[in-house]
Design a protein around this motif. Structure first.
Motif, PDB file in Angstrom:
ATOM      1  N   PRO A   1      -5.893  -4.349   1.749  1.00  0.00           N
ATOM      2  CA  PRO A   1      -5.425  -2.868   1.237  1.00  0.00           C
ATOM      3  C   PRO A   1      -5.834  -2.586   3.193  1.00  0.00           C
ATOM      4  O   PRO A   1      -5.173  -1.140   3.080  1.00  0.00           O
ATOM      5  CB  PRO A   1      -5.843  -2.464   0.294  1.00  0.00           C
TER       6      PRO A   1
ATOM      7  N   VAL B   1       0.680  -0.934   0.060  1.00  0.00           N
ATOM      8  CA  VAL B   1       0.107   0.243  -0.327  1.00  0.00           C
ATOM      9  C   VAL B   1       1.256   1.365  -0.169  1.00  0.00           C
ATOM     10  O   VAL B   1       2.187   1.345   0.238  1.00  0.00           O
ATOM     11  CB  VAL B   1      -0.899   0.396   1.451  1.00  0.00           C
TER      12      VAL B   1
ATOM     13  N   MET C   1      -2.617  -0.458   4.875  1.00  0.00           N
ATOM     14  CA  MET C   1      -2.738   1.011   5.012  1.00  0.00           C
ATOM     15  C   MET C   1      -2.593   1.616   6.086  1.00  0.00           C
ATOM     16  O   MET C   1      -2.120   2.349   6.720  1.00  0.00           O
ATOM     17  CB  MET C   1      -3.811   2.259   4.244  1.00  0.00           C
TER      18      MET C   1
END
Length: 175
Positions: free
Chosen positions: A46, A11, A50
């Protein structure tokens, strides 16, 4: 975790302030600057990765930022041959990334670099939106450009409380 084509899932994070400037971080012990980024663990999606990377690399939590958007698709870059670890299995030839754009909603004094198991950065600054394209290591420029093109467009949306002048003025110069 390396996919079947040799790319490591990752990410990238573009953190902006209300003036549309972006968080530019200096790698610890080097004269190399980049956006925060990091690998996606096997049990993470993701967005979860993140927020973990945001905490580990900047000390910021979800409550310190507003999620403005993410790239629709994976963006890939290949590593230069000299950076590929030829003796590792599976062979990693580069990274595939989902990029996020966030707006800082807390005081910037909350930024700290001692939250992860290994400190990634030792300094940071706010820079004009397009500045990173001139400063990031050459092999990441294309993927940075794609992410910044797609996500920067969100800064001119009516419901985003960010002054898009930095994005718009640079857009004319780089567009």
């Amino acid at each position: 975790m390396i996919d079947s084509k040799g790319y490591r899932p990752n990410v990238g994070i573009i953190l902006c302030n209300d003036e549309g400037r972006v968080f530019w971080a200096k790698r610890k012990g080097a004269n190399s600057w980049q956006f925060p980024q990091g690998g996606i663990d096997g049990d993470e999606d993701p967005e979860t990765a993140m927020y973990r990377e945001l905490w580990e690399e900047t000390g910021l939590r979800a409550e310190h930022v507003q999620l403005l958007g993410r790239t629709r698709y994976w963006l890939r870059y290949k590593l230069p041959d000299r950076y590929i670890r030829k003796n590792s299995t599976p062979l990693c030839i580069g990274q595939k990334q989902i990029w996020f754009i966030l707006r800082l909603t807390t005081d910037e004094s909350m930024v700290r670099f001692d939250c992860g198991h290994k400190q990634e950065f030792d300094n940071w600054k706010w820079v004009e939106y397009w500045y990173p394209l001139k400063d990031v290591v050459y092999f990441k420029r294309r993927v940075y450009r794609k992410a910044m093109d797609e996500l920067g467009a969100l800064l001119i949306a009516n419901d985003v409380g960010v002054n898009a002048d930095s994005y718009l003025s640079g857009r004319l110069a780089f567009g």
